[in-house]
Write an enzyme that holds these catalytic residues in place. Structure first.
Site, PDB file in Angstrom:
ATOM      1  N   LYS A  77     -36.591 -33.594   8.740  1.00 15.92           N
ATOM      2  CA  LYS A  77     -38.052 -33.395   8.789  1.00 15.92           C
ATOM      3  C   LYS A  77     -38.770 -34.598   8.173  1.00 15.92           C
ATOM      4  O   LYS A  77     -39.765 -35.094   8.709  1.00 15.92           O
ATOM      5  CB  LYS A  77     -38.453 -32.122   8.039  1.00 15.92           C
ATOM      6  CG  LYS A  77     -38.046 -30.823   8.716  1.00 15.92           C
ATOM      7  CD  LYS A  77     -38.741 -30.635  10.062  1.00 15.92           C
ATOM      8  CE  LYS A  77     -38.417 -29.286  10.696  1.00 15.92           C
ATOM      9  NZ  LYS A  77     -39.011 -29.136  12.033  1.00 15.92           N
ATOM     10  N   PHE A 124     -41.775 -28.076  18.241  1.00 15.84           N
ATOM     11  CA  PHE A 124     -41.083 -27.139  17.344  1.00 15.84           C
ATOM     12  C   PHE A 124     -39.567 -27.338  17.403  1.00 15.84           C
ATOM     13  O   PHE A 124     -38.854 -26.972  16.485  1.00 15.84           O
ATOM     14  CB  PHE A 124     -41.344 -25.685  17.777  1.00 15.84           C
ATOM     15  CG  PHE A 124     -42.731 -25.179  17.561  1.00 15.84           C
ATOM     16  CD1 PHE A 124     -43.635 -25.079  18.619  1.00 15.84           C
ATOM     17  CD2 PHE A 124     -43.140 -24.778  16.297  1.00 15.84           C
ATOM     18  CE1 PHE A 124     -44.912 -24.568  18.424  1.00 15.84           C
ATOM     19  CE2 PHE A 124     -44.423 -24.262  16.099  1.00 15.84           C
ATOM     20  CZ  PHE A 124     -45.308 -24.163  17.166  1.00 15.84           C
ATOM     21  N   TYR A 134     -39.413 -18.456  17.372  1.00 17.91           N
ATOM     22  CA  TYR A 134     -40.224 -17.490  16.608  1.00 17.91           C
ATOM     23  C   TYR A 134     -41.659 -17.957  16.413  1.00 17.91           C
ATOM     24  O   TYR A 134     -42.612 -17.318  16.869  1.00 17.91           O
ATOM     25  CB  TYR A 134     -39.535 -17.291  15.260  1.00 17.91           C
ATOM     26  CG  TYR A 134     -40.292 -16.532  14.199  1.00 17.91           C
ATOM     27  CD1 TYR A 134     -40.324 -17.002  12.893  1.00 17.91           C
ATOM     28  CD2 TYR A 134     -40.944 -15.328  14.470  1.00 17.91           C
ATOM     29  CE1 TYR A 134     -40.993 -16.299  11.892  1.00 17.91           C
ATOM     30  CE2 TYR A 134     -41.606 -14.616  13.478  1.00 17.91           C
ATOM     31  CZ  TYR A 134     -41.622 -15.118  12.183  1.00 17.91           C
ATOM     32  OH  TYR A 134     -42.290 -14.421  11.188  1.00 17.91           O
ATOM     33  N   SER A 182     -42.339 -29.136   7.360  1.00 20.33           N
ATOM     34  CA  SER A 182     -41.937 -28.031   6.465  1.00 20.33           C
ATOM     35  C   SER A 182     -42.177 -28.406   5.015  1.00 20.33           C
ATOM     36  O   SER A 182     -42.101 -29.579   4.657  1.00 20.33           O
ATOM     37  CB  SER A 182     -40.439 -27.752   6.682  1.00 20.33           C
ATOM     38  OG  SER A 182     -39.928 -26.948   5.618  1.00 20.33           O
ATOM     39  N   ASN A 210     -43.530 -20.386   3.866  1.00 22.75           N
ATOM     40  CA  ASN A 210     -42.515 -19.426   4.330  1.00 22.75           C
ATOM     41  C   ASN A 210     -43.067 -18.471   5.397  1.00 22.75           C
ATOM     42  O   ASN A 210     -43.648 -17.445   5.038  1.00 22.75           O
ATOM     43  CB  ASN A 210     -41.961 -18.652   3.137  1.00 22.75           C
ATOM     44  CG  ASN A 210     -41.095 -19.523   2.254  1.00 22.75           C
ATOM     45  OD1 ASN A 210     -41.576 -20.531   1.710  1.00 22.75           O
ATOM     46  ND2 ASN A 210     -39.819 -19.185   2.149  1.00 22.75           N
ATOM     47  N   PRO A 216     -27.338 -22.097  -4.506  1.00 23.05           N
ATOM     48  CA  PRO A 216     -27.488 -23.512  -4.877  1.00 23.05           C
ATOM     49  C   PRO A 216     -28.636 -24.171  -4.099  1.00 23.05           C
ATOM     50  O   PRO A 216     -28.796 -23.934  -2.906  1.00 23.05           O
ATOM     51  CB  PRO A 216     -26.143 -24.130  -4.457  1.00 23.05           C
ATOM     52  CG  PRO A 216     -25.178 -22.988  -4.424  1.00 23.05           C
ATOM     53  CD  PRO A 216     -25.980 -21.765  -4.041  1.00 23.05           C
ATOM     54  N   ASP A 237     -31.836 -23.682  -4.516  1.00 28.45           N
ATOM     55  CA  ASP A 237     -33.110 -22.939  -4.524  1.00 28.45           C
ATOM     56  C   ASP A 237     -33.984 -23.354  -5.706  1.00 28.45           C
ATOM     57  O   ASP A 237     -33.489 -23.512  -6.824  1.00 28.45           O
ATOM     58  CB  ASP A 237     -32.842 -21.435  -4.623  1.00 28.45           C
ATOM     59  CG  ASP A 237     -32.605 -20.814  -3.249  1.00 28.45           C
ATOM     60  OD1 ASP A 237     -32.703 -21.566  -2.262  1.00 28.45           O
ATOM     61  OD2 ASP A 237     -32.329 -19.612  -3.171  1.00 28.45           O
ATOM     62  N   TYR A 292     -31.164 -30.900   6.590  1.00 29.21           N
ATOM     63  CA  TYR A 292     -32.263 -30.349   7.409  1.00 29.21           C
ATOM     64  C   TYR A 292     -33.597 -30.935   6.939  1.00 29.21           C
ATOM     65  O   TYR A 292     -34.360 -31.483   7.738  1.00 29.21           O
ATOM     66  CB  TYR A 292     -32.295 -28.819   7.314  1.00 29.21           C
ATOM     67  CG  TYR A 292     -33.642 -28.255   7.706  1.00 29.21           C
ATOM     68  CD1 TYR A 292     -34.521 -27.790   6.738  1.00 29.21           C
ATOM     69  CD2 TYR A 292     -34.050 -28.264   9.031  1.00 29.21           C
ATOM     70  CE1 TYR A 292     -35.765 -27.317   7.082  1.00 29.21           C
ATOM     71  CE2 TYR A 292     -35.307 -27.786   9.385  1.00 29.21           C
ATOM     72  CZ  TYR A 292     -36.160 -27.320   8.400  1.00 29.21           C
ATOM     73  OH  TYR A 292     -37.403 -26.874   8.747  1.00 29.21           O
ATOM     74  N   LEU A 346     -33.664 -31.571  24.707  1.00 29.27           N
ATOM     75  CA  LEU A 346     -34.312 -32.852  24.409  1.00 29.27           C
ATOM     76  C   LEU A 346     -33.291 -33.986  24.356  1.00 29.27           C
ATOM     77  O   LEU A 346     -33.651 -35.157  24.473  1.00 29.27           O
ATOM     78  CB  LEU A 346     -35.074 -32.779  23.086  1.00 29.27           C
ATOM     79  CG  LEU A 346     -36.398 -32.005  23.089  1.00 29.27           C
ATOM     80  CD1 LEU A 346     -36.976 -31.937  21.675  1.00 29.27           C
ATOM     81  CD2 LEU A 346     -37.410 -32.638  24.044  1.00 29.27           C
TER      82      LEU A 346
END
Ligand code: WQD
Length: 337
Positions: A152, A80, A11, A124, A178, A292, A294, A148, A59
């Protein structure tokens, strides 16, 4: 200049490729097509009238990646490629560590071996964890909230160590807030597999009739309307930020870090209202319990990118929703025929 774009069928990468090609960069895409389709590459070629060299490669296959570096003389890499679903990362952390970390290590080894030492890394805002102070600056404490986000943060730490050991590298860490929206043509956009995890692609599916209602994850946060507030940034503004970062690397800045956001926070209800205006329909929603993990509020201070990259987000929430809707309504099934 020839740029390797890993995850280049995705994207944000596809929108970045449009901006790179507009600036006459040569674009080479490496993608395993696990979470994307080759059609997005063809759409970018049609939009720009320019060719992209595409390698369908993983990769994790270091030999294949090495062969690509041997065949192509890259000037820089925009990285990316990586798995990015927070919930999935909690269910299968080892898959995320292997895919995101081993894949990145293989890429970096090839870059080092072939003397390609200019890298833009897709980081991010998730590396800030639940930041206490708003707006969030690049100096805020770093904390991984989930596997995740941990990948990063680990990759950022690896890049800081690599630069400390060899300052002939030039590295830009871009921390996205975002990303939403789509290219104004409506020909490329966000096309998540299955049920979208993120708010705007979910709303888009409701608007196009593929899902029946929006689930608002909590309306009891300490915010004006009780729903979560985020810094939504138009994916084209984000893409342009990558071109600015590539330009910055030409001046040998060493390792630099930038927030890419708008500095403006919108709530879930703000987004629903803007999307209703964009699609001309009332969108049904229900209030569900909080998700959960957030945070209530998260938005950026993006002034450093403005000062040092000469970049600032230009597109507002109305355009983000209109452009998202144009993509979704023109492509109700995404890229698949
Ligand atoms: C936005 C707001 C939800 C879905 C995530 C990742 C982050 C980054 C961007 C990769 C929140 C609410 C959401 C829904 C809802 N990705 N929401 N109903 O969680 O801010 O960030 O995507 O780098 O790493 O964490 O984005 O779009 O999931 O949520 O009410 O169906 O919408 O509670 O307030 P988030 P999101």
């Amino acid at each position: 200049m020839k740029i390797l774009v890993t995850g280049g069928a995705g994207y944000i990468a596809s929108h970045t490729n449009v901006e790179l090609l507009k600036e006459d960069y040569e674009v080479v895409v490496l993608d395993n097509l696990l979470n994307s389709v080759e059609e997005s590459i063809h759409r970018v070629e049609a939009l720009t009238g320019k060719e992209i060299t595409f390698y369908q490669t993983d990769l994790l296959n270091e030999e294949a990646v090495d062969a690509i570096f041997r065949a192509e003389k890259f000037d820089a890499v925009i990285h990316f490629a990586g798995l990015k679903a927070v919930g999935e990362s909690c269910r299968v952390p080892l898959l995320y560590f292997d895919n995101n970390l081993t894949g990145t290590i293989n890429l970096l080894k090839c870059m080092d071996r072939y003397g390609v030492k200019k890298l833009v890394f897709s980081s991010s805002a998730t590396v800030y964890g639940h930041a206490k102070e708003m707006p969030i600056t690049e100096e805020a404490p770093l904390f991984a909230m989930n596997p995740y986000g941990r990948t990063k943060l680990i990759i950022e730490d690896m890049l800081r160590d690599i630069y400390a050991s060899d300052n002939s590298w030039d590295i830009a860490l871009l921390r996205y807030f975002n990303p939403i929206g789509a290219h104004e043509s409506g020909d490329i956009g966000e096309d998540p597999n299955g049920i979208p995890n993120n708010l705007v692609p979910y709303i888009a599916k409701v608007a196009v009739g593929a899902l029946d209602k929006i689930h608002v994850f909590g309306n009891d946060y300490d915010t004006p309307d009780g729903t979560g507030i985020r810094d939504y940034i138009h994916v084209v503004d984000l893409a342009i930020g990558h071109v600015k970062a590539i330009e910055k690397l030409s001046s040998n800045p060493g390792l630099v870090t930038y927030n890419l956001g708008t500095g403006v926070g919108y709530s879930v209800m703000d987004i629903i209202k803007n999307y209703e205006a964009a699609c001309g329909k009332e969108l049904p929603f229900v209030i569900d319990p909080r998700r959960p993990g957030d945070a209530a509020v998260c938005y950026s201070d993006a002034s450093k990118a403005e000062r040092e990259l000469g970049w600032t987000a230009k597109r507002g929430i109305k355009e983000m929703c209109e452009d998202s809707w144009r993509w979704q309504s023109k492509n109700p099934q995404g890229y698949s025929k």
